[in-house]
Design a protein around this motif. Sequence first.
Motif, PDB file in Angstrom:
ATOM      1  N   UNK A  61      -3.781   0.175   3.858  1.00 37.03           N
ATOM      2  CA  UNK A  61      -3.426   0.172   2.560  1.00 37.03           C
ATOM      3  C   UNK A  61      -4.108   1.450   1.568  1.00 37.03           C
ATOM      4  N   UNK A  62      -3.386   1.653   0.489  1.00 34.86           N
ATOM      5  CA  UNK A  62      -3.824   2.702  -0.290  1.00 34.86           C
ATOM      6  C   UNK A  62      -5.362   2.640  -0.754  1.00 34.86           C
ATOM      7  N   UNK A  63      -5.555   1.230  -1.073  1.00 32.22           N
ATOM      8  CA  UNK A  63      -6.935   1.150  -1.223  1.00 32.22           C
ATOM      9  C   UNK A  63      -7.838   1.352  -0.266  1.00 32.22           C
ATOM     10  N   UNK A  64      -7.517   1.097   0.928  1.00 32.17           N
ATOM     11  CA  UNK A  64      -8.404   1.545   2.129  1.00 32.17           C
ATOM     12  C   UNK A  64      -8.625   2.851   2.231  1.00 32.17           C
ATOM     13  N   UNK A  65      -7.492   3.779   2.074  1.00 31.15           N
ATOM     14  CA  UNK A  65      -7.330   5.378   2.200  1.00 31.15           C
ATOM     15  C   UNK A  65      -8.594   5.624   0.957  1.00 31.15           C
ATOM     16  N   UNK A  66      -8.565   5.071   0.065  1.00 31.93           N
ATOM     17  CA  UNK A  66      -9.375   5.608  -1.268  1.00 31.93           C
ATOM     18  C   UNK A  66     -10.774   5.480  -0.728  1.00 31.93           C
ATOM     19  N   UNK A  67     -10.987   4.171  -0.291  1.00 27.53           N
ATOM     20  CA  UNK A  67     -12.292   3.672   0.071  1.00 27.53           C
ATOM     21  C   UNK A  67     -12.907   4.835   1.263  1.00 27.53           C
ATOM     22  N   UNK A  68     -11.916   5.056   2.281  1.00 23.37           N
ATOM     23  CA  UNK A  68     -12.593   5.921   3.342  1.00 23.37           C
ATOM     24  C   UNK A  68     -12.900   7.270   3.011  1.00 23.37           C
ATOM     25  N   UNK A  69     -12.140   7.550   1.655  1.00 25.09           N
ATOM     26  CA  UNK A  69     -12.486   9.220   1.371  1.00 25.09           C
ATOM     27  C   UNK A  69     -13.956   9.364   0.726  1.00 25.09           C
ATOM     28  N   UNK A  70     -14.685   8.251   0.816  1.00 21.95           N
ATOM     29  CA  UNK A  70     -16.032   8.330   0.067  1.00 21.95           C
ATOM     30  C   UNK A  70     -16.221   8.870  -1.151  1.00 21.95           C
ATOM     31  N   UNK A  71     -15.081   8.893  -1.886  1.00 22.13           N
ATOM     32  CA  UNK A  71     -15.139   9.426  -3.443  1.00 22.13           C
ATOM     33  C   UNK A  71     -15.484   8.225  -4.099  1.00 22.13           C
ATOM     34  N   UNK A  72     -16.333   8.423  -5.162  1.00 20.79           N
ATOM     35  CA  UNK A  72     -16.193   7.210  -6.499  1.00 20.79           C
ATOM     36  C   UNK A  72     -15.406   7.622  -7.283  1.00 20.79           C
ATOM     37  N   UNK A  73     -14.318   6.705  -7.440  1.00 19.06           N
ATOM     38  CA  UNK A  73     -13.121   7.004  -8.392  1.00 19.06           C
ATOM     39  C   UNK A  73     -13.301   5.973  -9.382  1.00 19.06           C
ATOM     40  N   UNK A  74     -13.018   6.590 -10.601  1.00 12.47           N
ATOM     41  CA  UNK A  74     -12.965   5.570 -11.841  1.00 12.47           C
ATOM     42  C   UNK A  74     -11.907   4.652 -11.882  1.00 12.47           C
ATOM     43  N   UNK A  75     -11.786   3.597 -12.558  1.00 12.26           N
ATOM     44  CA  UNK A  75     -10.402   2.760 -12.636  1.00 12.26           C
ATOM     45  C   UNK A  75      -9.311   3.697 -13.021  1.00 12.26           C
ATOM     46  N   UNK A  76      -9.581   4.323 -14.272  1.00  9.35           N
ATOM     47  CA  UNK A  76      -8.604   5.223 -14.767  1.00  9.35           C
ATOM     48  C   UNK A  76      -7.974   6.193 -13.828  1.00  9.35           C
ATOM     49  N   UNK A  77      -8.927   7.045 -13.259  1.00  6.79           N
ATOM     50  CA  UNK A  77      -8.284   7.893 -12.084  1.00  6.79           C
ATOM     51  C   UNK A  77      -7.444   7.287 -10.877  1.00  6.79           C
ATOM     52  N   UNK A  78      -8.305   5.949 -10.593  1.00  5.24           N
ATOM     53  CA  UNK A  78      -7.599   5.266  -9.521  1.00  5.24           C
ATOM     54  C   UNK A  78      -6.151   4.935  -9.663  1.00  5.24           C
ATOM     55  N   UNK A  79      -6.019   4.275 -10.951  1.00  7.99           N
ATOM     56  CA  UNK A  79      -4.497   4.056 -11.507  1.00  7.99           C
ATOM     57  C   UNK A  79      -3.489   4.954 -11.266  1.00  7.99           C
ATOM     58  N   UNK A  80      -3.806   6.245 -11.645  1.00  7.45           N
ATOM     59  CA  UNK A  80      -3.117   7.389 -11.532  1.00  7.45           C
ATOM     60  C   UNK A  80      -2.753   7.760  -9.952  1.00  7.45           C
ATOM     61  N   UNK A  81      -3.785   7.865  -9.238  1.00  7.42           N
ATOM     62  CA  UNK A  81      -3.732   8.144  -7.948  1.00  7.42           C
ATOM     63  C   UNK A  81      -2.928   6.993  -7.064  1.00  7.42           C
ATOM     64  N   UNK A  82      -3.047   5.827  -7.526  1.00  5.45           N
ATOM     65  CA  UNK A  82      -2.419   4.653  -6.818  1.00  5.45           C
ATOM     66  C   UNK A  82      -0.990   4.926  -7.056  1.00  5.45           C
ATOM     67  N   UNK A  83      -0.577   4.880  -8.418  1.00  2.00           N
ATOM     68  CA  UNK A  83       0.918   5.215  -8.940  1.00  2.00           C
ATOM     69  C   UNK A  83       1.461   6.268  -7.891  1.00  2.00           C
ATOM     70  N   UNK A  84       0.869   7.373  -7.900  1.00  3.20           N
ATOM     71  CA  UNK A  84       1.430   8.630  -7.380  1.00  3.20           C
ATOM     72  C   UNK A  84       1.690   8.260  -5.766  1.00  3.20           C
ATOM     73  N   UNK A  85       0.566   7.547  -4.964  1.00  7.68           N
ATOM     74  CA  UNK A  85       0.805   7.308  -3.662  1.00  7.68           C
ATOM     75  C   UNK A  85       1.903   6.438  -3.480  1.00  7.68           C
TER      76      UNK A  85
END
Length: 120
Positions: A61-85
């Motif tokens: 799942x995309x959220x798992x990929x983000x969590x594994x990255x170790x990055x602290x992603x803001x909700x705003x940034x996550x929204x853009x990243x999620x839409x692109x992915x």
Amino acid sequence: MNVEDDVLSPGARSSLLFQVIPHVWGAAFAAHLEHGRDAAVARADAAVAALEQLRRSPPPALETIAAKSGQDISEHDFRGWYRICDGLRKGPIEAALNPATEQEIEDAYRAYGRAKGDFF
């Protein structure tokens, strides 16, 4: 695999993994040839079996990929990243016809927040 491989559409991911099967087999065989031909064949076959299992498994799942990255992603940034992915994974036609909904993105961000601690 790296993050980019995980974001690929399942078809593209499967195709790329399929293309490397002969190379994986050959590398594993060569790496274990000093233990004898039969041992090298067994190790090469095992390596390809593991790759086949990975090829057939669904991408994370995309959220798992983000969590594994170790990055602290803001909700705003996550929204853009999620839409692109999500668009990359679905492909241009499906992404245009069926974009991620706000609720899907919110749910994914909450899941990302819960999963971040699992990978530290």
